[in-house]
Design a protein around this motif. Structure first.
Motif: not given
Length: 732
Positions: A160, A162-164, A278-279, A281-283
């Motif tokens: 993802y 764009y992250g969040s 939330y991100d 990529n790091d849910t």
């Protein structure tokens, strides 16, 4: 003698014929078993060729979710420890190369390989990038290389960029490419493809026979979300939280904050966001929950699970004390999309619906007026109103008069009132193409269970529940001529080659009100912003129509109505006379001493619209005052500064480093421009070459930037780095 030889020859021939017949019979009878034995002695391989999950892109083609090829390191101990002339010549060179190129516990690897010499499958590292494996592969491919027994299994990792950004809308995937929440879940079968397979074996002549069945990649989905618009919305939600966080109590600026921007005449969602987020990529990072109220899963009287909020605010210590089950429950609550899953009482934003229903039913006309004395007794309850005086329909909406709404509802009657609630789709799903939409059928009244007080309170948005997506979709039908469009997030599906598989056109489900009623509602909503309760929502240069809302809510601890906790909101449309877009902002229990202040919602809506309307090429129709122009100039400077940074060591008041009399500058006397002691700082985009044909700067990734401001140009595909039913004193 000759006769004996003839007889012997005949016997031998007869025996040969008999043996041949017997062999043929045995072969036919046991053919399958013999084939299995032969094949089992041949070298045979079968490997999966993974499909690539389709992309999720925004309205301009920018990738919001994509799949990147990664590699799993596989060790074949059987090959690595094989012997040549009684010596394991591959073991040490291979282990040495592994140690040089990968972050591995080599003692552990050596122990496994030497004690599991028959193992052909051991995976110590997963999801490596091509850059991470390229050095090892290069050493492995050298002419005299003795590196054996290591290979790389291909798979895809969901990324993802764009992250969040738009996390609630997009959702995420599990390790087995199954979507969770949002578009990822709703369009899971569309995004997923079909794995291929490669078969290979050595035949009797030791020749390699190979069969390949290619993988079928998943389809791409083209969302209606505009990434730039989404950024504007999320920036303002974050700014709001920063302002109100820990203000009167520990925790976020509000329990929930949400915003939706929708095209009024198509049902397309241009932006949808809530806070906290939330991100993608790091849910599972618990830091995203800090400041939120902890929830717990309990079993109700019917034996069903339900989520209940506690009085505990999540921080590092709370997270450390959570067990796996508690963590999972709270993460799932974080991952939900507030805009479609959470329900609340809409408050006074429901008043235009009440008036529209009465106009359609003929209970009132545009000339009907009422007297408001500040209180109306219904069902034995004195229900107060902040307004006073003579009220036309326009004034009743503009000043948010509760008494007028209650009288209108009494004139309609509960049967027609409930009928129109159904027409406006309250209590029903909108069928938006996102996973997790709540249905509110059990949260609205029917004529059979509605009493006089219920009818009165429903008329101004209390005692029934809605979702944000229900409200904005219904509101669009009120102001666009009466046409109820099914809200949607995706307008096109394409295959891996870019060919269109399916176009998703705007879909009109019904007509809720007539064009004449719609025109009156537009007029009344415009009055709200011109002189009513929503004046603080008006963006400079635009006519805005809308309605504010303030509703008591339920205490999360007692599940009873509280006189101190409120949901405030603003719903509006621009331009007011011929709406192109609608915006809806909801603030659930503001972190402030006084929560019943709809101004926080109107101010946020205004801030978002000030950026969004010029970006959407919706032109100004109103004159701008000097103060408003100064505000717009400051906003433009803020937007531009997002792309320009002060270099380390430079004076933040003079980042260009100009000094009076600087001989290097363009203005030695005063040096407004040029290179001074601090030097000229060039943001990265300043060094990009200018395309003579378009006049835009072009970055190394092909993205285009405005030559003067560095703002990314629309359409670029690459990703930038970036018990009483209510309080009698309730007001609109």
């Amino acid at each position: 003698m000759q006769k004996k030889l003839v007889v012997l020859y005949g016997l031998v021939l007869l025996a040969f014929v008999g043996l041949s017949a017997r062999l043929l019979w045995i072969t036919r009878k046991n053919e399958t078993n013999y084939q299995k034995q032969v094949l089992s002695q041949q070298g045979y391989t079968s490997s999966i060729i993974p499909f690539r999950r389709g992309n999720i892109v925004d309205a301009k083609g920018t990738r919001l979710a994509t799949s990147e090829k990664v590699y799993n390191l596989v060790i074949d101990a059987k090959v690595m420890t094989s012997e040549l002339r009684g010596e394991m010549i591959y073991l040490e060179p291979t282990l040495e190369a592994l140690g040089e190129n990968f972050d591995l516990d080599m003692a552990k690897i050596r122990e496994y390989v030497t004690t599991n010499k028959k193992s052909s499958w051991y995976v110590p590292l997963r999801r490596l990038t091509y850059e991470q494996i390229s050095g090892f592969q290069k050493a492995q491919e050298e002419e005299d290389s003795k590196i054996r027994g290591v290979w790389f299994e291909e798979e895809y990792k969901r990324i993802y960029p764009y992250g969040s950004l738009a996390a609630d809308v997009i959702g995420f995937t599990t390790t087995d490419s199954q979507g969770s929440y949002g578009l990822e879940e709703y369009y899971n079968d569309v995004l997923n493809g079909v794995n291929g397979r490669e078969y290979g074996y050595l035949n009797d002549d030791l020749a390699l026979e190979r069969t390949v069945k290619s993988a079928v990649d998943g389809y791409d989905i083209h969302s209606t979300i505009d990434a730039n618009l989404q950024m504007m919305v999320e920036k303002n939600l974050k700014k709001f939280n920063d302002e109100y966080q820990n203000k009167v109590r520990t925790g976020n600026g509000a329990e929930n904050v949400g915003c939706i921007i929708m095209k009024a005449n198509t049902g397309e969602i241009l932006a949808m966001a809530s806070y906290p987020t939330y991100d993608l990529n790091d849910t599972r990072n618990p830091a995203a929950m800090y400041g939120s109220r902890m929830v717990e899963q309990i079993t109700n009287a019917n034996g069903y699970y339900e989520i209940k909020k506690t009085n505990t605010i999540i921080d590092e210590n709370v997270v450390a004390a959570m067990d796996d089950s508690q963590m999972y429950v709270n993460l799932n609550y974080l991952w939900k999309n507030f805009c479609i899953t959470d329900t609340y009482e809409p408050g006074s934003t429901a008043k235009p619906f009440t008036v529209a229903a009465a106009l359609e039913q003929g209970a009132v006309s545009q000339n009907t007026s009422f007297e408001c004395t500040g209180v109306l007794e219904v069902g034995g309850y004195p229900i107060k109103c902040h307004a006073r005086g003579h009220m036309s329909l326009e004034n009743s909406i503009a000043t948010s008069c509760n008494v007028t709404m209650m009288k209108i509802a009494q004139m309609m009657g509960k049967e027609d009132f409930c009928k129109f609630q159904n027409i406006f789709n309250f209590g029903l799903k909108t069928n938006i193409d996102l996973a997790g939409e709540a249905r509110t059928a059990s949260l609205i009244y029917t004529p059979e269970n509605m009493g006089p007080t219920d009818l009165a309170t429903n008329s101004f948005g209390q005692n029934f529940n809605v979702t944000m997506i229900e409200m904005i979709t219904g509101f669009c039908s009120l102001v666009n001529g009466g046409y109820y469009y099914e809200p949607h997030m995706v307008n096109k599906i394409t295959n891996a080659s870019g060919a269109t598989v399916k176009n998703i056109e705007p879909r009109i489900l019904k007509q809720t009100v007539s064009e004449s009623t719609s025109a009156l509602i537009r007029q009344y909503c415009k009055a709200v912003v011109e002189y009513g309760t929503g004046t603080s929502a008006k963006p400079p240069g635009y006519k805005l129509g809308g309605k504010t809302g303030t509703a008591e809510t339920i205490d999360p601890m007692t599940n009873k109505r509280s006189e101190n906790e409120y949901v405030v909101s603003f719903i509006g449309c621009v331009p007011a006379d011929d709406p192109e877009i609608a915006i809806y902002v909801v603030v659930d229990r503001l972190n402030a001493e006084k929560q019943d202040n709809a101004r926080v919602a109107t101010v946020m809506a205004r801030s978002i619209l000030m950026e969004a309307l010029p970006y959407l090429n919706i032109f100004m129709t109103e004159p701008v005052t000097e103060a408003e122009q100064a505000e717009l100039d400051a906003l433009q400077l803020e937007i531009t500064s997002q792309y320009i940074q002060t270099p380390e060591g430079a004076d933040p008041e003079n980042p260009e480093g100009n000094t009076p009399g600087d001989p290097e500058g363009d203005n030695p006397e005063g040096g407004e421009e040029g290179q001074g002691t601090g030097g000229v700082y060039n943001a990265p985009w300043m060094d990009y070459p200018i395309d003579q044909e378009t006049g835009y700067r072009v970055g190394p990734d092909g993205r285009q930037y405005d030559a003067q401001t560095g703002i990314p140009v629309e359409g670029a595909e690459s990703v930038p780095n970036t018990d009483l039913p209510l309080n009698p004193n309730l007001t609109g």
